[in-house]
Design a protein around this motif. Structure first.
Motif, mmCIF file in Angstrom:
data_model
loop_
_atom_site.group_PDB
_atom_site.id
_atom_site.type_symbol
_atom_site.label_atom_id
_atom_site.label_comp_id
_atom_site.label_asym_id
_atom_site.label_seq_id
_atom_site.Cartn_x
_atom_site.Cartn_y
_atom_site.Cartn_z
ATOM 1 N N ASP A 144 0.840 -1.198 0.000
ATOM 2 C CA ASP A 144 0.000 0.000 0.000
ATOM 3 C C ASP A 144 0.876 1.249 0.000
ATOM 4 O OD1 ASP A 144 -2.363 1.405 0.088
ATOM 5 O OD2 ASP A 144 -2.863 0.876 2.150
ATOM 6 N N ASP A 145 0.402 2.296 -0.649
ATOM 7 C CA ASP A 145 1.076 3.609 -0.599
ATOM 8 C C ASP A 145 2.528 3.548 -1.061
ATOM 9 O OD1 ASP A 145 -1.313 4.234 0.593
ATOM 10 O OD2 ASP A 145 -0.493 4.563 2.593
ATOM 11 N N ASP A 168 -0.316 4.868 -5.145
ATOM 12 C CA ASP A 168 -0.889 5.767 -4.158
ATOM 13 C C ASP A 168 -1.665 6.909 -4.799
ATOM 14 O OD1 ASP A 168 -0.922 6.326 -1.199
ATOM 15 O OD2 ASP A 168 -0.307 8.275 -1.982
ATOM 16 N N GLU A 176 -5.242 3.679 -6.664
ATOM 17 C CA GLU A 176 -6.262 4.164 -5.735
ATOM 18 C C GLU A 176 -6.484 5.666 -5.921
ATOM 19 O OE1 GLU A 176 -4.844 3.241 -1.761
ATOM 20 O OE2 GLU A 176 -3.706 5.084 -1.683
#
Ligand code: C2E
Ligand code: CA
Ligand code: CA
Ligand code: CA
Length: 278
Positions: free
Chosen positions: A179-180, A202, A238
């Protein structure tokens, strides 16, 4: 919570917690919230290029009886400073497993995967692997339908520890998403060492290209996409809010999207009705 002139405080204002006692008050409130059943999970879909929903990300929400909705961006970092995050994190995993079990009963929803955010402290708790395997057994979950989202801060302590723990969990059949990625301090080369199945681009990068223009930082996104492809990792972008962003991502080789363009995170009943109307 303070009440102003008899009128109820509707929305939670972090300014209220500038004081040390108020911060303490919040910590106490987090502990009570689990018992009082004030947390809930919202679900936000991830869609393919063709618009098929393949997964949902579970995002925690806290409905405080006086303060109203409190953002996880606010209370999760606070919970991460103590073992509170282990209790919250376990509750989230249990709810996600229960949801997968319920969706097994419904043919159209039975193949959905759920992605769950895992805090570093939770990931490294000594009995995490056992807790995870207990949940999978209790709810009869297909582990391939559960993705654990980790941030790159997990490698800040020890890369070998991170690899070892991930391998133990992968042995259970679980998937992992980074994630990110690209927003912290780790280097791109970590991805070659860590057994991730998926990389999330991200929203920081996606947001910069609102109108579909390639900003300077877009080169970083293209590098991430290239590396993910090299290591056979899936990609999800995202924070996709505009069709122009979706087109830019497609042109750069990312074919799976999550963002307000498709749906906001919603309570399960709202998500299910959104899904059934598609
Ligand atoms: P994250 O994991 O990066 O989650 C994505 C955030 O982006 C979510 O914010 C989501 O609501 C928001 N988002 C999704 N699509 C869009 C979009 O198109 N535009 C914009 N502007 N935002 C979008 P949220 O739900 O407030 O969560 C914030 C962060 O809190 C998460 O960031 C995650 O780091 C953390 N978090 C949320 N739920 C959990 C949880 O159950 N456990 C843990 N440990 N952390 C959680
Ligand atoms: Ca996430
Ligand atoms: Ca993210
Ligand atoms: Ca984030």
């Amino acid at each position: 919570a303070k009440q102003a002139g008899g009128s109820e405080v509707r929305f939670f204002d972090p300014q209220m917690l500038a004081e040390v006692e108020q911060r303490f008050e919040l910590e106490q409130a987090i502990s009570r919230a689990l018992v009082a059943d004030e947390f809930m999970l919202f679900y936000q879909p991830q869609l393919t290029e063709a618009g098929q929903v393949i997964a949902v990300e579970a995002l925690i929400r806290w409905r405080h009886p006086q303060w109203g909705m409190i953002s996880p961006a606010y209370f999760i970092p606070l919970a991460e400073e103590s073992s509170q995050i282990e209790a919250i994190g376990h509750w989230v995993l249990q709810q996600a497993c229960l949801q997968l079990q319920r969706w097994q009963q419904q043919p159209r929803l039975a193949d959905l995967c759920i992605s769950v955010n895992i805090s570093v402290r939770q990931f490294y708790q000594p009995d995490f692997v056992r807790l995870m395997s207990d949940l999978l057994a209790r709810y009869q979950v297909d582990p391939a339908q559960l993705t654990l989202e980790l941030t790159e801060s997990l490698v800040l302590t020890d890369l070998d520890d991170a690899v070892h723990r991930m391998q133990q969990l992968k042995a259970l059949g679980l998937r992992f998403a980074m994630d990110d990625f690209g927003t912290g301090y780790s280097s791109l080369s970590y991805l070659s060492r860590l057994p991730f199945d998926e990389v999330k681009i991200d929203q920081h990068f996606v947001r910069q290209s609102e109108d579909g223009e390639k900003t300077r930082d877009w080169a970083i996104v293209e590098a991430i996409i290239g590396i993910a492809n090299t290591f056979g990792m899936a990609l999800v972008a995202e924070g996709v809010e505009t069709e122009a962003q979706r087109q830019l991502l497609l042109a750069s080789g990312c074919y799976c999207f999550q963002g307000y363009l498709f749906a906001k995170p919603q309570a399960v009943a709202d998500f299910e009705s959104w899904f059934s109307q598609r």
